[in-house]
Scaffold this active site. Structure first.
Site, mmCIF file in Angstrom:
data_model
loop_
_atom_site.group_PDB
_atom_site.id
_atom_site.type_symbol
_atom_site.label_atom_id
_atom_site.label_comp_id
_atom_site.label_asym_id
_atom_site.label_seq_id
_atom_site.Cartn_x
_atom_site.Cartn_y
_atom_site.Cartn_z
ATOM 1 N N ARG A 193 -3.048 -10.246 4.719
ATOM 2 C CA ARG A 193 -3.419 -10.374 3.301
ATOM 3 C C ARG A 193 -2.281 -9.800 2.482
ATOM 4 O O ARG A 193 -1.967 -8.621 2.615
ATOM 5 C CB ARG A 193 -4.719 -9.599 3.072
ATOM 6 C CG ARG A 193 -5.262 -9.654 1.655
ATOM 7 C CD ARG A 193 -6.541 -8.824 1.551
ATOM 8 N NE ARG A 193 -7.101 -8.879 0.212
ATOM 9 C CZ ARG A 193 -6.694 -8.126 -0.800
ATOM 10 N NH1 ARG A 193 -5.733 -7.254 -0.639
ATOM 11 N NH2 ARG A 193 -7.242 -8.255 -1.989
ATOM 12 N N LYS A 229 0.823 -1.217 0.000
ATOM 13 C CA LYS A 229 0.000 0.000 0.000
ATOM 14 C C LYS A 229 0.852 1.259 0.000
ATOM 15 O O LYS A 229 2.000 1.255 0.394
ATOM 16 C CB LYS A 229 -1.036 -0.062 1.135
ATOM 17 C CG LYS A 229 -2.163 -1.024 0.743
ATOM 18 C CD LYS A 229 -3.301 -1.130 1.716
ATOM 19 C CE LYS A 229 -4.321 -2.145 1.148
ATOM 20 N NZ LYS A 229 -5.357 -2.527 2.093
HETATM 21 N N1 HH2 Z 1 -7.262 -4.351 0.642
HETATM 22 C C1 HH2 Z 1 -7.570 -4.400 -0.674
HETATM 23 C C2 HH2 Z 1 -8.568 -5.269 -1.135
HETATM 24 N N2 HH2 Z 1 -9.222 -6.089 -0.291
HETATM 25 N N3 HH2 Z 1 -9.567 -6.920 1.883
HETATM 26 C C3 HH2 Z 1 -9.280 -6.892 3.199
HETATM 27 N N4 HH2 Z 1 -9.918 -7.717 4.040
HETATM 28 N N5 HH2 Z 1 -8.331 -6.039 3.703
HETATM 29 C C4 HH2 Z 1 -7.642 -5.179 2.916
HETATM 30 O O1 HH2 Z 1 -6.809 -4.397 3.439
HETATM 31 C C5 HH2 Z 1 -7.920 -5.174 1.508
HETATM 32 C C6 HH2 Z 1 -8.917 -6.073 1.024
HETATM 33 C C7 HH2 Z 1 -6.849 -3.528 -1.639
HETATM 34 O O2 HH2 Z 1 -5.735 -4.153 -2.177
HETATM 35 P P1 HH2 Z 1 -5.678 -4.884 -3.609
HETATM 36 O O3 HH2 Z 1 -6.616 -6.032 -3.670
HETATM 37 O O4 HH2 Z 1 -4.278 -5.217 -3.896
HETATM 38 O O5 HH2 Z 1 -6.063 -3.750 -4.643
HETATM 39 P P2 HH2 Z 1 -7.381 -3.457 -5.491
HETATM 40 O O6 HH2 Z 1 -8.489 -3.202 -4.522
HETATM 41 O O7 HH2 Z 1 -6.986 -2.245 -6.295
HETATM 42 O O8 HH2 Z 1 -7.670 -4.675 -6.332
#
Ligand code: HH2
Length: 260
Positions: free
Chosen positions: A239, A205
């Protein structure tokens, strides 16, 4: 929890795993690196993003869930806030629902989770992905996030989801400044005190890029360091996109803790 983003626009890996075969291969690789759960998502929640329809999300995630079900025994999580997507993903073998809206995004979601009897992760988010980073403010971010998660856990139980099937997540980066994120990590004990097991998602992040002073650097090492801090303060699951790096860092931390 290893991340598989089947999206064209996720903030760190958008477009890399849009093809089902490549996404499945990624999941198999994350499982080999030691992921205990594979989180499949078909909608980006990056700051400023708009949502996609359930049809688009289903087209992205279902072939990947099917493929992973055949290729690995590691349980699969569906990262969605839509009841229809959760329902269909569970029918294809997903065994965990990761809902960044904490059951507020779709009135049917709590019922789907309760009916299926699968565990659910309830995450804190201020606003929506489109607006959440527009000057987020709190009087006391830790107390406010803890109170929100306690309320959502209670609401989930009231909808028929077993207490033991609920986990909570402070939602690092979801309507928070870098300082808010760091306060939540430093005071994770207050989130742990809410009761349910705590999930933390710091992976790659933006606030980590700011700390290391290079917004373009890969953030796997910074992620691993942040995850050591999270687990030391009681996180139950982290995660991550880079499973190996975080597993190695956690193994060293655990070895130090286990020393006589
Ligand atoms: N962060 C993201 C997505 N899902 N779920 C949980 N439980 N906790 C988190 O911190 C979290 C999450 C964002 O990250 P990412 O999936 O890499 O990015 P994007 O939402 O752009 O696909």
């Amino acid at each position: 929890m290893g991340v598989i983003n089947v999206t064209p626009d996720s903030f760190s890996d958008g477009g890399e795993y849009l093809h089902p075969e490549i996404a499945v291969a990624r999941g198999v690789a994350l499982a080999a690196e030691g992921a205990g759960l594979l989180d499949v998502g078909g909608e980006s929640t990056r700051p400023g993003s708009d949502g996609v329809t359930a049809e688009v999300e289903l087209d992205r995630v279902l072939p990947v869930i099917r493929g992973l079900r055949e290729a690995t025994d590691v349980p699969i999580s569906i990262d969605t806030s839509k009841a229809l997507v959760a329902e269909r993903a569970i029918a294809e073998g997903a065994a965990f629902v990761n809902d960044v809206t904490a059951l507020r995004g779709d009135p049917r979601m709590a019922g789907v989770v309760a009916e299926a009897g699968v565990p659910v992760c309830l995450m804190h988010m201020r606003g929506t992905p489109r607006t959440m980073q527009d000057d987020p403010r709190y009087d006391d971010v830790v107390a406010e996030v803890a109170a929100f998660l306690a309320e959502r856990a209670q609401a989930a139980e009231a909808s028929g989801i077993a207490r033991g099937a609920i986990c909570v997540d402070p939602g690092i980066g979801f309507g928070k400044t870098g300082e808010h994120n760091l306060s939540l990590l430093r005071r994770l004990d207050a989130i742990v005190a809410v009761g349910p097991p705590v999930v933390v998602g710091v992976s790659r992040k933006r606030f980590l890029g700011a700390i290391i002073g290079d917004p373009d650097a890969p953030r796997a090492v910074a992620t691993a360091a942040a995850n050591v801090e999270a687990v030391r303060r009681g996180a139950w699951m982290v995660r991550v996109h880079d499973v190996r790096e975080t597993r190695e860092a956690l193994a060293v931390a655990a070895a130090v803790e286990a020393a006589p």
